[in-house]
Design a protein around this motif. Structure first.
Motif, mmCIF file in Angstrom:
data_model
loop_
_atom_site.group_PDB
_atom_site.id
_atom_site.type_symbol
_atom_site.label_atom_id
_atom_site.label_comp_id
_atom_site.label_asym_id
_atom_site.label_seq_id
_atom_site.Cartn_x
_atom_site.Cartn_y
_atom_site.Cartn_z
ATOM 1 N N GLN A 146 0.808 -1.217 0.000
ATOM 2 C CA GLN A 146 0.000 0.000 0.000
ATOM 3 C C GLN A 146 0.849 1.279 0.000
ATOM 4 O O GLN A 146 0.299 2.383 0.004
ATOM 5 C CB GLN A 146 -0.976 -0.018 1.180
ATOM 6 C CG GLN A 146 -2.017 -1.124 1.044
ATOM 7 C CD GLN A 146 -3.077 -1.107 2.132
ATOM 8 O OE1 GLN A 146 -3.542 -0.049 2.560
ATOM 9 N NE2 GLN A 146 -3.469 -2.285 2.602
ATOM 10 N N TYR B 224 2.326 2.310 -2.439
ATOM 11 C CA TYR B 224 2.100 2.936 -3.747
ATOM 12 C C TYR B 224 0.763 3.659 -3.841
ATOM 13 O O TYR B 224 0.531 4.397 -4.785
ATOM 14 C CB TYR B 224 2.230 1.881 -4.854
ATOM 15 C CG TYR B 224 3.626 1.310 -4.913
ATOM 16 C CD1 TYR B 224 4.671 2.040 -5.470
ATOM 17 C CD2 TYR B 224 3.910 0.059 -4.368
ATOM 18 C CE1 TYR B 224 5.964 1.534 -5.499
ATOM 19 C CE2 TYR B 224 5.204 -0.453 -4.390
ATOM 20 C CZ TYR B 224 6.219 0.294 -4.962
ATOM 21 O OH TYR B 224 7.503 -0.183 -4.969
ATOM 22 N N SER B 225 -0.100 3.450 -2.846
ATOM 23 C CA SER B 225 -1.369 4.180 -2.837
ATOM 24 C C SER B 225 -1.329 5.319 -1.823
ATOM 25 O O SER B 225 -2.343 5.940 -1.542
ATOM 26 C CB SER B 225 -2.526 3.223 -2.519
ATOM 27 O OG SER B 225 -2.337 2.612 -1.257
ATOM 28 N N ASN B 226 -0.125 5.584 -1.292
ATOM 29 C CA ASN B 226 0.047 6.665 -0.324
ATOM 30 C C ASN B 226 0.962 7.742 -0.899
ATOM 31 O O ASN B 226 1.767 7.481 -1.800
ATOM 32 C CB ASN B 226 0.646 6.118 0.976
ATOM 33 C CG ASN B 226 -0.411 5.591 1.932
ATOM 34 O OD1 ASN B 226 -1.032 6.341 2.663
ATOM 35 N ND2 ASN B 226 -0.616 4.276 1.910
#
Length: 229
Positions: A67, A69-71
């Motif tokens: 995650q 890469y989603s932050n």
């Protein structure tokens, strides 16, 4: 020991900058809207109860949490998801954890274990340079284990193994040294050996330490920032 790179070479204002960090699994938030900023030499302590997300935050920084890469997170000058590889980031990062300790089952000589830090590998599978060997010896000397350089890693005491893994993390002269509960499983004598070394390391003014702990008595004076999860 000789530094491969100097802190003055680092041109970014932050080593880590996380904005409104959120990690959730199966609909349950581990943490949300978490802001973290770590500047060079701003040694940082992270504490919290079991399950509060301490190790998850570490993995968000190291790139081991998918995650990341989603932050909105910038680590060592790299914005996650901008095309960088995990190895480009880890080149400037040293990591020590009890999990790494459990995984390090290759029973080579102590010197080989420390040299493996140059490659972020468990064991060494290529011929190291003479310079790398010399730097590894210097770090072994610094943690008081040079006399054991030819001793098999598994023959050392648990505390000596942990000190060796810290030396392994430092051979690259990392800008960021991540220590995930580095004293876990150690007796009092070896716990203080590790903590005393970290205090000495802070005087070298090169690597910035990010330490995760669940103990109240590890709030060392070197920490300029304390994040509670």
């Amino acid at each position: 020991p000789e530094s491969i790179q100097t802190l003055s070479d680092y041109s970014h204002p932050y080593l880590v900058k996380l904005s409104k960090g959120t990690v959730h699994y199966n609909g349950v938030n581990v943490f949300e809207n978490l802001d973290v900023e770590i500047k060079p030499l701003q040694h940082t302590l992270i504490t919290g109860a079991n399950g509060s997300g301490k190790s998850t935050l570490m993995q968000l920084i190291t790139g081991d949490c998918p995650q990341c890469y989603s932050n909105d997170i910038n680590v060592l000058g790299y914005q996650r998801g901008s095309g960088e590889t995990i190895w480009e980031v880890k080149k400037q990062m040293g990591i020590v954890s009890s999990e790494l300790h459990r995984q390090y089952r290759v029973n080579g000589e102590l010197l080989t274990v420390v040299v493996s830090g140059f490659y972020d590998s468990i064991g060494v599978y290529q011929q190291p340079t003479q310079e790398q060997i010399e730097i590894a010896r210097q770090w072994l000397d610094k943690v008081g284990l040079l006399a054991e350089q030819k001793t098999l890693f598994q023959s050392l005491s648990y505390g000596e193994q942990r000190l060796a893994l810290i030396a392994r993390a430092l051979v690259k002269s990392p800008y960021l040294l991540i220590l995930d509960e580095p004293t876990q499983g150690l007796d009092e004598l070896n716990r203080h050996r590790v903590l005393n070394f970290l205090e000495h390391l802070a005087t070298q003014k090169h690597s910035t330490m990010l330490l995760v702990s669940h103990r109240q008595d590890e709030f060392l004076s070197i920490f300029e920032q304390h994040i509670t999860l």
